[in-house]
Write a protein that holds these residues in place. Structure first.
Motif, PDB file in Angstrom:
ATOM      1  N   GLY A   1       0.730  -1.257  -0.026  1.00  0.00           N
ATOM      2  CA  GLY A   1       0.028  -0.137   0.114  1.00  0.00           C
ATOM      3  C   GLY A   1       0.834   1.302   0.042  1.00  0.00           C
ATOM      4  O   GLY A   1       0.418   2.232  -0.805  1.00  0.00           O
ATOM      5  N   ALA A   2       1.954   1.227   0.719  1.00  0.00           N
ATOM      6  CA  ALA A   2       2.858   2.426   0.906  1.00  0.00           C
ATOM      7  C   ALA A   2       3.501   2.690  -0.460  1.00  0.00           C
ATOM      8  O   ALA A   2       3.545   3.550  -0.939  1.00  0.00           O
ATOM      9  CB  ALA A   2       3.623   2.036   2.202  1.00  0.00           C
ATOM     10  N   ALA A   3       4.113   1.455  -1.031  1.00  0.00           N
ATOM     11  CA  ALA A   3       4.687   1.769  -2.528  1.00  0.00           C
ATOM     12  C   ALA A   3       4.001   2.366  -3.455  1.00  0.00           C
ATOM     13  O   ALA A   3       4.258   2.850  -4.341  1.00  0.00           O
ATOM     14  CB  ALA A   3       5.413   0.336  -2.540  1.00  0.00           C
ATOM     15  N   ALA A   4       2.531   1.894  -3.484  1.00  0.00           N
ATOM     16  CA  ALA A   4       1.518   2.450  -4.575  1.00  0.00           C
ATOM     17  C   ALA A   4       1.606   4.055  -4.432  1.00  0.00           C
ATOM     18  O   ALA A   4       0.968   4.285  -5.443  1.00  0.00           O
ATOM     19  CB  ALA A   4       0.454   1.629  -4.379  1.00  0.00           C
ATOM     20  N   ARG A   5       1.784   4.545  -3.339  1.00  0.00           N
ATOM     21  CA  ARG A   5       1.367   6.117  -3.299  1.00  0.00           C
ATOM     22  C   ARG A   5       2.596   6.827  -3.008  1.00  0.00           C
ATOM     23  O   ARG A   5       2.522   8.075  -3.229  1.00  0.00           O
ATOM     24  CB  ARG A   5       0.210   6.123  -1.932  1.00  0.00           C
ATOM     25  CG  ARG A   5      -1.083   5.597  -2.262  1.00  0.00           C
ATOM     26  CD  ARG A   5      -1.508   6.099  -3.401  1.00  0.00           C
ATOM     27  NE  ARG A   5      -1.745   7.261  -3.420  1.00  0.00           N
ATOM     28  CZ  ARG A   5      -2.410   8.307  -4.127  1.00  0.00           C
ATOM     29  NH1 ARG A   5      -2.521   7.739  -5.481  1.00  0.00           N
ATOM     30  NH2 ARG A   5      -2.620   9.377  -3.804  1.00  0.00           N
ATOM     31  N   VAL A   6       3.732   6.407  -2.592  1.00  0.00           N
ATOM     32  CA  VAL A   6       4.802   7.034  -2.367  1.00  0.00           C
ATOM     33  C   VAL A   6       5.620   7.119  -3.580  1.00  0.00           C
ATOM     34  O   VAL A   6       6.181   6.087  -3.969  1.00  0.00           O
ATOM     35  CB  VAL A   6       5.856   6.554  -1.198  1.00  0.00           C
ATOM     36  CG1 VAL A   6       7.042   7.525  -1.020  1.00  0.00           C
ATOM     37  CG2 VAL A   6       5.118   6.565   0.139  1.00  0.00           C
ATOM     38  N   ARG A   7       5.637   8.554  -4.341  1.00  0.00           N
ATOM     39  CA  ARG A   7       6.368   8.571  -5.712  1.00  0.00           C
ATOM     40  C   ARG A   7       7.756   8.807  -5.574  1.00  0.00           C
ATOM     41  O   ARG A   7       8.147   9.818  -4.425  1.00  0.00           O
ATOM     42  CB  ARG A   7       5.639   9.655  -6.255  1.00  0.00           C
ATOM     43  CG  ARG A   7       4.227   9.305  -6.632  1.00  0.00           C
ATOM     44  CD  ARG A   7       3.497  10.303  -7.332  1.00  0.00           C
ATOM     45  NE  ARG A   7       4.219  11.030  -8.603  1.00  0.00           N
ATOM     46  CZ  ARG A   7       4.170  12.145  -8.649  1.00  0.00           C
ATOM     47  NH1 ARG A   7       3.545  12.892  -8.141  1.00  0.00           N
ATOM     48  NH2 ARG A   7       4.803  12.397  -9.645  1.00  0.00           N
TER      49      ARG A   7
ATOM     50  N   THR B   1       8.485  15.376  -0.953  1.00  0.00           N
ATOM     51  CA  THR B   1       8.618  15.978   0.416  1.00  0.00           C
ATOM     52  C   THR B   1       7.977  14.980   1.208  1.00  0.00           C
ATOM     53  O   THR B   1       7.006  14.153   0.792  1.00  0.00           O
ATOM     54  CB  THR B   1       8.026  17.380   0.315  1.00  0.00           C
ATOM     55  OG1 THR B   1       6.653  17.373   0.012  1.00  0.00           O
ATOM     56  CG2 THR B   1       8.957  18.039  -0.568  1.00  0.00           C
ATOM     57  N   ALA B   2       8.012  15.217   2.577  1.00  0.00           N
ATOM     58  CA  ALA B   2       7.276  14.669   3.800  1.00  0.00           C
ATOM     59  C   ALA B   2       5.928  15.016   3.435  1.00  0.00           C
ATOM     60  O   ALA B   2       4.993  14.011   3.741  1.00  0.00           O
ATOM     61  CB  ALA B   2       7.846  14.723   5.046  1.00  0.00           C
ATOM     62  N   THR B   3       5.697  16.168   3.117  1.00  0.00           N
ATOM     63  CA  THR B   3       4.195  16.586   3.066  1.00  0.00           C
ATOM     64  C   THR B   3       3.361  15.863   2.075  1.00  0.00           C
ATOM     65  O   THR B   3       2.575  15.312   1.915  1.00  0.00           O
ATOM     66  CB  THR B   3       4.229  18.098   2.790  1.00  0.00           C
ATOM     67  OG1 THR B   3       4.706  18.903   4.016  1.00  0.00           O
ATOM     68  CG2 THR B   3       2.765  18.526   2.668  1.00  0.00           C
TER      69      THR B   3
ATOM     70  N   LEU C   1      -0.476   9.257   1.184  1.00  0.00           N
ATOM     71  CA  LEU C   1      -1.057   8.069   2.051  1.00  0.00           C
ATOM     72  C   LEU C   1      -2.329   8.452   2.939  1.00  0.00           C
ATOM     73  O   LEU C   1      -3.132   7.275   3.436  1.00  0.00           O
ATOM     74  CB  LEU C   1       0.109   7.429   3.037  1.00  0.00           C
ATOM     75  CG  LEU C   1       1.347   6.965   2.208  1.00  0.00           C
ATOM     76  CD1 LEU C   1       2.437   6.695   3.441  1.00  0.00           C
ATOM     77  CD2 LEU C   1       0.959   5.876   1.640  1.00  0.00           C
ATOM     78  N   ALA C   2      -2.573   9.695   2.983  1.00  0.00           N
ATOM     79  CA  ALA C   2      -3.729  10.081   3.688  1.00  0.00           C
ATOM     80  C   ALA C   2      -5.057   9.261   3.463  1.00  0.00           C
ATOM     81  O   ALA C   2      -5.466   8.688   4.418  1.00  0.00           O
ATOM     82  CB  ALA C   2      -3.807  11.561   3.803  1.00  0.00           C
ATOM     83  N   TRP C   3      -5.674   9.396   2.231  1.00  0.00           N
ATOM     84  CA  TRP C   3      -7.001   8.870   1.993  1.00  0.00           C
ATOM     85  C   TRP C   3      -6.943   7.396   2.076  1.00  0.00           C
ATOM     86  O   TRP C   3      -7.876   6.686   2.346  1.00  0.00           O
ATOM     87  CB  TRP C   3      -7.543   9.468   0.842  1.00  0.00           C
ATOM     88  CG  TRP C   3      -7.159   9.197  -0.408  1.00  0.00           C
ATOM     89  CD1 TRP C   3      -5.985   9.475  -1.119  1.00  0.00           C
ATOM     90  CD2 TRP C   3      -7.421   8.154  -1.203  1.00  0.00           C
ATOM     91  NE1 TRP C   3      -5.782   8.769  -2.364  1.00  0.00           N
ATOM     92  CE2 TRP C   3      -6.894   7.961  -2.481  1.00  0.00           C
ATOM     93  CE3 TRP C   3      -8.724   7.232  -1.088  1.00  0.00           C
ATOM     94  CZ2 TRP C   3      -7.138   6.940  -3.521  1.00  0.00           C
ATOM     95  CZ3 TRP C   3      -8.954   6.312  -2.250  1.00  0.00           C
ATOM     96  CH2 TRP C   3      -8.310   6.096  -3.348  1.00  0.00           C
TER      97      TRP C   3
ATOM     98  N   PHE D   1      -6.609  -0.690   2.714  1.00  0.00           N
ATOM     99  CA  PHE D   1      -5.524   0.334   2.716  1.00  0.00           C
ATOM    100  C   PHE D   1      -4.980  -0.091   1.129  1.00  0.00           C
ATOM    101  O   PHE D   1      -4.755   1.136   0.421  1.00  0.00           O
ATOM    102  CB  PHE D   1      -4.438   0.186   3.600  1.00  0.00           C
ATOM    103  CG  PHE D   1      -3.152   1.007   3.414  1.00  0.00           C
ATOM    104  CD1 PHE D   1      -3.330   2.349   3.369  1.00  0.00           C
ATOM    105  CD2 PHE D   1      -2.000   0.519   3.473  1.00  0.00           C
ATOM    106  CE1 PHE D   1      -2.152   3.031   2.931  1.00  0.00           C
ATOM    107  CE2 PHE D   1      -0.635   1.090   3.213  1.00  0.00           C
ATOM    108  CZ  PHE D   1      -0.805   2.186   3.006  1.00  0.00           C
ATOM    109  N   VAL D   2      -4.474  -1.305   0.978  1.00  0.00           N
ATOM    110  CA  VAL D   2      -3.819  -1.560  -0.515  1.00  0.00           C
ATOM    111  C   VAL D   2      -4.774  -1.056  -1.311  1.00  0.00           C
ATOM    112  O   VAL D   2      -4.028  -0.745  -2.531  1.00  0.00           O
ATOM    113  CB  VAL D   2      -3.234  -3.013  -0.444  1.00  0.00           C
ATOM    114  CG1 VAL D   2      -2.859  -3.426  -1.769  1.00  0.00           C
ATOM    115  CG2 VAL D   2      -2.350  -3.159   0.408  1.00  0.00           C
ATOM    116  N   LEU D   3      -5.926  -1.715  -1.547  1.00  0.00           N
ATOM    117  CA  LEU D   3      -6.727  -1.346  -2.612  1.00  0.00           C
ATOM    118  C   LEU D   3      -7.105  -0.166  -2.982  1.00  0.00           C
ATOM    119  O   LEU D   3      -7.041   0.470  -4.136  1.00  0.00           O
ATOM    120  CB  LEU D   3      -8.219  -2.091  -2.431  1.00  0.00           C
ATOM    121  CG  LEU D   3      -8.104  -3.875  -2.416  1.00  0.00           C
ATOM    122  CD1 LEU D   3      -9.263  -4.160  -1.900  1.00  0.00           C
ATOM    123  CD2 LEU D   3      -7.522  -4.329  -3.798  1.00  0.00           C
ATOM    124  N   ALA D   4      -7.222   0.863  -1.971  1.00  0.00           N
ATOM    125  CA  ALA D   4      -7.440   2.352  -2.168  1.00  0.00           C
ATOM    126  C   ALA D   4      -6.121   2.988  -2.630  1.00  0.00           C
ATOM    127  O   ALA D   4      -6.184   3.781  -3.382  1.00  0.00           O
ATOM    128  CB  ALA D   4      -7.755   2.722  -0.846  1.00  0.00           C
ATOM    129  N   ALA D   5      -4.885   2.481  -2.201  1.00  0.00           N
ATOM    130  CA  ALA D   5      -3.810   2.997  -2.643  1.00  0.00           C
ATOM    131  C   ALA D   5      -3.564   2.558  -4.300  1.00  0.00           C
ATOM    132  O   ALA D   5      -3.149   3.352  -5.137  1.00  0.00           O
ATOM    133  CB  ALA D   5      -2.502   2.598  -1.763  1.00  0.00           C
TER     134      ALA D   5
END
Length: 628
Positions: free
Chosen positions: A368-374, A389-391, A397-399, A430-434
């Motif tokens: 899930g994290a890898a799908a959203r952290v670019r 950036t951290a922001t 990852l928020a939604w 979480f994974v499916l949403a990401a």
């Protein structure tokens, strides 16, 4: 006569494999290398054909009286014949991989020589054991052909791993494509094996952590890690060890599975074949030496262009490797305990579930994290990295995190669910949403390619499979009872009533069928016919054939385990298993994702990293020791 011809075919295959391996080592491999490889394939085809002919003609009706389909496909029901099928797949893969010669390509020459030497080793093992005529398995085989095909395709990455050690160069594009070509049928074989166990064996479940299943799971885990490591230049030190180990664990798992499934009281360490103990020890020694050599070479190497690997990628590959090692340890326990203490031991489901489930949960979180952290591809100029950036990471990852937390809260309000199932549901959401967010987004203003989309689809399939497994494990309801005609067993909102017991016998088999009606809220919704079949000629235990009623959200699973001598009573096992249809569908989604990634990666040009030439990327060279 059949056995003599089969033995001759195997020795001829050994000779052809050695000739091909030597021809590949010439400065400019001639057509002899390719032709000898095809001759080895022809020998393997002949040996398998003779084996099938022997199986069909062995006993009245073929294969001890069992159905012809079981007789033919029992080619992989015993280790001796399974080696022949493995050899057929291995030589077929070698023929495809070596169909195009690239004159002067040292990398291809060494890789193909290694592959043909592996073929020669297995020709020798099969020839020494003799082409057997094994009795057909009365319970039928699993989908072994797909597993053999997938595991044999790992021989090409293995050959390129050997070439990496010999030449100091590697071709990660070829390794990745062949690993994908192995990963797709391996995935399909594992899922179909689980389906077959569930629908045909009467176990009531889809995964029992038996040696055959675990033997296929280990290379699948390492092949998955290799797929993620190969495209990354910073992860290149992982590529060769993963390619070597993934393939070596295939035959190693075969021999360990043969030991663990051998009958009690058999000698040590493996008794299915006279030479199996020696072969198993040789494979273990080869695995140890190969890994030690690879690590020693890597320890002496210093990257020319240092690049930090993606932390999520590094952690994921490490976690997959640890999970494969945990499964291997569970397979080693039985022969080690028998060797040291003289008694059989078993690493059962409690061991695997207690050690692997936490790691699988961590993998879900990483996906899930890898799908959203670019982040950009590694290997940028100077080895620098430009992370978001951290922001930006928090926004990405928020939604998905909100969706996962909302899923957990919603399920917790419906009642006290099992804690582990609740964790799986939340992480899967979480994974499916990401993944959904990534598939719908644009990367750098360009449409997402099939290669990246295929990976995301496979991740979504894995998340859905986790949901199905957690639901079927945590929310299943079952009951077992002996009932007489007219009696019933309640379970999961169903009332299963024994209507009659039927007996059908012929010259080859005796089948006892329990006719049961399934009622829900007082209304009969189906009539099921679970059965027990005995094959007197095989001297094996009765084969249970469960009856399954599948609807969208659950399965009604009924099996009969015993029938009274008077023919008026039976022991019924009734289970209501949620989300089983989702489990099989998720397997298809995972395999589809692999196919999309394979199609999307074909013919795709890849920008070579600094210091490389053409498509062959340079590998770090040892640095000379500084003068003291």
């Amino acid at each position: 006569m059949t056995a003599a011809l089969g033995t001759a075919a195997l020795w001829c295959g050994l000779l052809a494999s050695l000739v091909s391996a030597l021809a590949w080592q010439r400065a400019r491999p001639a057509a002899l290398a390719v032709r000898a490889g095809r001759a080895a394939l022809g020998c393997a085809v002949l040996a398998v054909a003779l084996q099938v002919t022997g199986l069909i003609g062995n006993g009245p009706g073929g294969g001890h009286g069992v159905p012809l389909s079981y007789t033919v496909t029992s080619l992989w029901s015993a280790l001796e014949a399974s080696l022949l099928l493995w050899l057929l797949a291995l030589t077929g893969v070698a023929a495809v991989a070596g169909r195009r010669r690239r004159p002067g390509d040292r990398l291809q020459s060494v890789a193909m020589a290694a592959v043909m030497l592996v073929c020669g080793v297995f020709f020798a093992v099969s020839a020494l054991t003799g082409p057997p005529v094994v009795p057909a398995a009365a319970d039928g085989p699993g989908p072994g052909a797909l597993l053999h095909l997938g595991s044999a395709a790992l021989a090409v990455p293995f050959g390129h791993g050997v070439a990496w050690l010999v030449t100091g160069r590697t071709e990660t594009g070829t390794i990745r494509r062949w690993t994908l070509a192995a990963w797709v049928p391996l995935t399909a074989g594992i899922v179909l094996g689980a389906w077959w166990s569930y629908r045909a064996l009467g176990w009531g479940g889809s995964w029992e952590w038996d040696p055959v299943e675990n033997g296929a799971l280990m290379p699948w885990l390492l092949a998955t890690a290799l797929l993620h490591a190969a495209p990354s230049r910073a992860m290149r030190p992982w590529v060769a060890p993963l390619a070597l180990t993934a393939f070596l664990l295939v035959p190693f798992g075969m021999f360990l599975a043969a030991h663990d499934t051998a009958p009690p009281g058999s000698a040590l360490p493996v008794t299915v074949l006279p030479v199996t103990a020696l072969a198993g020890a040789a494979l273990l020694a080869a695995l140890t030496v190969t890994l030690a050599g690879a690590r020693a070479l890597l320890a002496r190497c210093e990257p020319r262009h240092p690049a930090r690997p993606d932390p999520l990628l590094l952690l994921g590959c490490a976690l997959l490797t640890v999970l494969a090692g945990t499964v291997l340890l569970g397979l080693l326990l039985p022969p080690a305990a028998e060797l040291l203490r003289g008694e059989r031991a078993e690493a059962g489901p409690p061991y695997y579930e207690g050690t692997l489930v936490p790691g699988l949960l961590a993998l879900l979180a990483l996906m899930g994290a890898a799908a959203r952290v670019r982040h950009p591809r590694d290997g940028t100029a100077g080895g620098t990295r430009h992370w978001d950036t951290a922001t930006g990471a928090r926004r990405g990852l928020a939604w998905p995190l909100a969706v996962g937390a909302g899923t957990v809260a919603a399920l917790a309000l419906t009642g006290p669910p099992p804690v582990m199932a609740l964790a799986v549901f939340g992480l899967a959401a979480f994974v499916l949403a990401a993944v959904a967010g990534r598939l719908l987004a644009r990367t750098g203003g360009e449409p997402m390619g099939l290669r990246r989309a295929g990976g995301l689809v496979a991740h979504a399939g894995i998340a859905l499979a986790a949901v199905a497994v957690a639901a079927s494990s945590g929310y299943a309801e079952e009951a077992t009872a002996r009932v007489w005609t007219g009696g019933s067993v309640p379970a999961g909102g169903y009332t299963v009533r024994l209507e009659a017991v039927e007996r059908d016998a012929d010259a080859t088999a005796t089948t006892i069928t329990a006719v049961v009606s399934a009622a829900r809220e007082g209304t009969v919704v189906d009539v099921l016919r679970p059965s027990l079949t005995s094959y007197p000629a095989s001297d094996g235990p009765p084969v249970a054939r469960p009856a399954v009623r599948s609807v969208l959200l659950h399965d009604l699973y009924v099996s009969v385990t015993d029938v009274g001598e008077d023919g008026r009573s039976a022991v019924l096992r009734v289970a209501v298993n949620p989300f089983m249809s989702l489990l099989w569908a998720s397997g298809a989604i995972i395999a589809l994702g692999g196919l999309l990634a394979l199609i999307g990666g074909r013919g795709r040009p890849r920008t070579p990293p600094p210091g490389s030439h053409g498509r062959r990327a340079s590998v770090p060279r040892p640095r000379r020791a500084a003068a003291m």
